[in-house]
Design an enzyme around this catalytic site. Structure first.
Site, PDB file in Angstrom:
ATOM      1  N   ASP A 150       1.013  -1.180  -0.011  1.00 49.77           N
ATOM      2  CA  ASP A 150      -0.047  -0.033  -0.145  1.00 49.77           C
ATOM      3  C   ASP A 150       0.919   1.256  -0.232  1.00 49.77           C
ATOM      4  OD1 ASP A 150      -2.469   1.444   0.089  1.00 49.77           O
ATOM      5  OD2 ASP A 150      -2.554   1.525   2.310  1.00 49.77           O
ATOM      6  N   ARG A 185     -10.398   9.703 -12.458  1.00 49.86           N
ATOM      7  CA  ARG A 185      -9.843   9.728 -11.140  1.00 49.86           C
ATOM      8  C   ARG A 185      -9.221   8.579 -10.545  1.00 49.86           C
ATOM      9  NH1 ARG A 185     -14.603  10.926  -7.557  1.00 49.86           N
ATOM     10  NH2 ARG A 185     -12.882  10.973  -5.864  1.00 49.86           N
ATOM     11  N   LYS A 186      -9.236   7.433 -11.253  1.00 55.86           N
ATOM     12  CA  LYS A 186      -8.728   6.282 -10.907  1.00 55.86           C
ATOM     13  C   LYS A 186      -7.310   5.930 -11.445  1.00 55.86           C
ATOM     14  CE  LYS A 186     -12.594   3.908 -12.364  1.00 55.86           C
ATOM     15  NZ  LYS A 186     -13.316   2.950 -12.480  1.00 55.86           N
TER      16      LYS A 186
END
Ligand SMILES: CCCCCCCC(=O)SCCNC(=O)CCNC(=O)[C@H](O)C(C)(C)COP(=O)(O)OP(=O)(O)OC[C@H]1O[C@@H](n2cnc3c(N)ncnc32)[C@H](O)[C@@H]1OP(=O)(O)O
Length: 415
Positions: free
Chosen positions: A335, A380-381
């Site tokens: 992450d 936006r991804k």
């Protein structure tokens, strides 16, 4: 006849026992008031009869009280005995306490002596290291300018830090001198070659906390980094944009991303963001100050290929299955690396989705490489792929895909 009556009464009185005499005297006196002596006697008898049981119960009570008194006396004796025992124990404890504090004092003295001796030894070892460096430098090929410079720098750094530590000299000029030396040492990969310079530099680039005018940069090597981690670090670092002591700049495809504790605080607009950060909050992966204990990593960004590489060495505090890294810690690193990558590509983002396949467990203490590559950006991804492999690339440990969604600062405030 009437005259002889008193005599008769007097004779009878003389024969009666004294207690009856007084009773009779009373009844006779009362007789003069017309009371009946027989009923008086009966009443008295009744009274006497009533006193019997009362006396009996009084006797029982008396017996009980006597028993209670005996018990209390026995208890008193027992208590007195235990008080004596307690006092004895107290005396023994006091003796033990004073003995213990004596031996503690002795231990403390020994400890202080040991510490002072160790300190002396450290100082002498430092001196030996310095002498050794000088000796090594004496053997260096002095016709080579870089070797001459390196010797000078290493020794200079050692002398300054040694002196600063001894005198606790944190003045700006000392800090600047140390920082300047470090900067030169760190940014000259060419200086890493020859006469064990790698080893020297790796031990010297650790800036002591008291000299740090800025927060510690966790992405710099420290003494816990394994030779493999150092080898990989040198490999990528040597291809980074570099600033040399001659202020020449060397262009490379990679950038080493500094940790600077919470990079946001130092980023554009970070002043506003830092307002919503709690003062005690720490970036999850950078909250253990003990080197080598948890997340040791550095991230390099390749501007041209739009990818990120992270060198990660997991410490003993990240254990999951015995001897291996916890899956959550691996997820955290994925992450972090993909998130950092996405931030550089798309600005402010948050993780919306993270899919992980754990293929092979990662042994604690080993060095692995996380490679983060851009899949595609769609509005936006930002879709990112990530692969975790062993240091030599022969084993795939983990594979993941991540989706990051761009957000505004106001979204972050409202989260
Ligand atoms: C320096 C160190 C870096 C460390 C990086 C660490 C990163 C983190 O850990 S961030 C913390 C964990 N993440 C979070 O807390 C995020 C919480 N979630 C959110 O804030 C919101 O749900 C958020 C922003 C993801 C989406 O909400 P919103 O802004 O309303 O967008 P929304 O319209 O729902 O979705 C936008 C698009 O994303 C898609 N999407 C949103 N969530 C998901 C999801 N979970 N899975 C798949 N697609 C999704 C939507 O389908 C939509 O797609 P399209 O535009 O094609 O229709």
């Amino acid at each position: 006849m009437t005259a002889s009556m008193p005599h008769a009464a007097g004779a009878a009185a003389a024969e009666d026992p004294p207690i009856l005499q007084s009773g009779l005297h009373r009844s006779r006196t009362v007789t003069h008031g017309h009371a009946e002596p027989e009923s008086e006697v009966a009443t008295m008898k009744k009274t006497v009869m009533g006193i019997g049981p009362m006396l009996q119960s009084l006797n029982v009570m008396n017996e009980e009280l006597r028993k209670r008194k005996d018990n209390l006396l026995r208890d008193k004796l027992v208590l007195e005995e235990s008080i004596v025992t307690c006092n004895k124990e107290k005396d023994e404890d006091t003796t033990k306490l004073s003995e213990a504090s004596e031996s503690l004092k002795k231990l403390k003295t020994e400890h202080d002596d040991g510490k002072a001796n160790a300190q002396k030894e450290i100082e002498s070892l430092k001196q030996q290291i310095l002498d050794r460096d000088k000796a090594i430098c004496a053997l260096v090929d002095t016709t080579k300018a870089e070797a001459r410079k390196l010797c000078g720098l290493v020794i200079w750094y050692r002398i300054i830090t040694h002196k600063c530590r001894k005198t606790r000299d944190c003045s700006l000029s000392s800090v600047l001198r140390v920082e300047q030396t470090l900067r030169i040492l760190k940014t000259r990969p060419s200086l890493h070659t020859g006469f064990q310079a790698d080893k020297l530099i790796h031990t010297t680039v650790r800036l002591p906390g008291i000299f740090s005018p800025r927060p510690r940069d966790f992405s710099l090597p420290n003494s816990s980094w394994s030779p493999k981690m150092m080898e990989l670090y040198d490999h990528y670092n040597s291809q980074c944009d570099l600033e040399t002591e001659d202020i020449e700049s060397q262009k490379g495809p990679w950038i080493r991303l500094p940790s600077y504790n919470r990079i946001l605080k130092y980023a554009k607009g970070g002043v506003y963001l830092s307002k919503i950060m709690q003062s005690k909050a720490r970036l999850f992966t950078r909250n253990v100050y003990q080197v080598g204990a948890s997340f040791e990593y550095v991230i390099f960004l390749n501007k041209e290929e739009k990818k990120c590489v992270c060198l990660f060495q997991a410490g003993h505090l990240l254990e999951g299955p015995p001897g291996h890294v916890h899956g959550g810690a691996i997820a955290t690193m994925i992450d972090t690396v993909t998130g950092t990558h996405a931030t550089f590509l798309s600005g402010l983002v948050v993780t919306a989705n993270l899919n992980i396949n754990y293929r092979n467990a990662i042994p604690l203490g080993s060095t692995v490489i996380l490679e983060s590559t851009l899949d595609h950006i769609e509005g936006r991804k930002t879709h990112i792929n990530c692969k975790v492999t062993s240091a030599d690339g022969s084993k795939v440990h983990t594979e993941a895909t991540a989706l990051f969604v761009s957000i505004s600062v106001s979204h972050l405030m409202g989260m």
